[in-house]
Scaffold this motif. Structure first.
Motif, PDB file in Angstrom:
ATOM      1  N   THR A  16       2.803  10.763  11.449  1.00 22.30           N
ATOM      2  CA  THR A  16       3.049  10.288  10.091  1.00 22.30           C
ATOM      3  C   THR A  16       4.402  10.830   9.616  1.00 22.30           C
ATOM      4  N   ASP A  51      -1.345  13.762  12.310  1.00 21.40           N
ATOM      5  CA  ASP A  51      -1.257  13.612  10.853  1.00 21.40           C
ATOM      6  C   ASP A  51      -1.339  14.933  10.097  1.00 21.40           C
ATOM      7  N   ASP A 135       2.587   7.132   5.951  1.00 16.15           N
ATOM      8  CA  ASP A 135       1.376   7.894   5.658  1.00 16.15           C
ATOM      9  C   ASP A 135       0.330   6.999   5.035  1.00 16.15           C
TER      10      ASP A 135
END
Length: 137
Positions: A16, A51, A135
């Motif tokens: 991300t 992430d 994101d």
């Protein structure tokens, strides 16, 4: 006797944008020493989605090394690998990097720690492609 050769998965790495930015900031803050972080995410059928980041407990840093004792880590199946910086500007994994491989992927960030300075490797030192994703809200 018949042996079956297991097909090796071609790993793909997705990070991300916020995680990438966190990695770059952490590396810049630790310069001229190496910095090291644990990558959090998911791995399924060779697709590794990163992430999140964890600062490893009791990590140690110097101009040519960064590490942490694995025995202090709590069990967490979301750990998918590590990222560390190379202040020298060379992103190729060293023999020590390969011997201390943790998880599915190792990211190395070369100085000056800009968007295109992150490289991913498998445990054999093969370069893997990285994709930056937006994101999720």
């Amino acid at each position: 006797m018949i042996f079956f050769k297991k097909e090796k998965l071609q790993r793909t790495i997705t990070i991300t944008k916020d995680t990438r930015d966190g990695i770059l900031t952490y590396c810049k803050l630790n310069h001229p020493n190496e910095g090291i972080l644990i990558l959090r995410g998911k791995s399924k059928k060779g697709i590794i989605s990163i992430d999140g980041l964890v600062i490893p407990p009791f990590s140690h840093h110097g101009p040519t090394f960064a590490g942490f004792p694995h025995s202090f880590l709590p069990f967490d199946p979301s750990y998918v690998g590590t990222v560390h910086s190379h202040p020298s500007g060379a992103a190729k994994p060293s023999v020590t990097d390969l011997h201390n491989f943790f998880g599915f992927v190792s990211l190395i960030v070369q100085s000056p720690y800009e968007d295109d300075d992150i490289f991913a490797y498998d445990r054999d030192g093969n370069l893997l492609e990285i994709t930056i994703s937006q994101d999720q809200s």
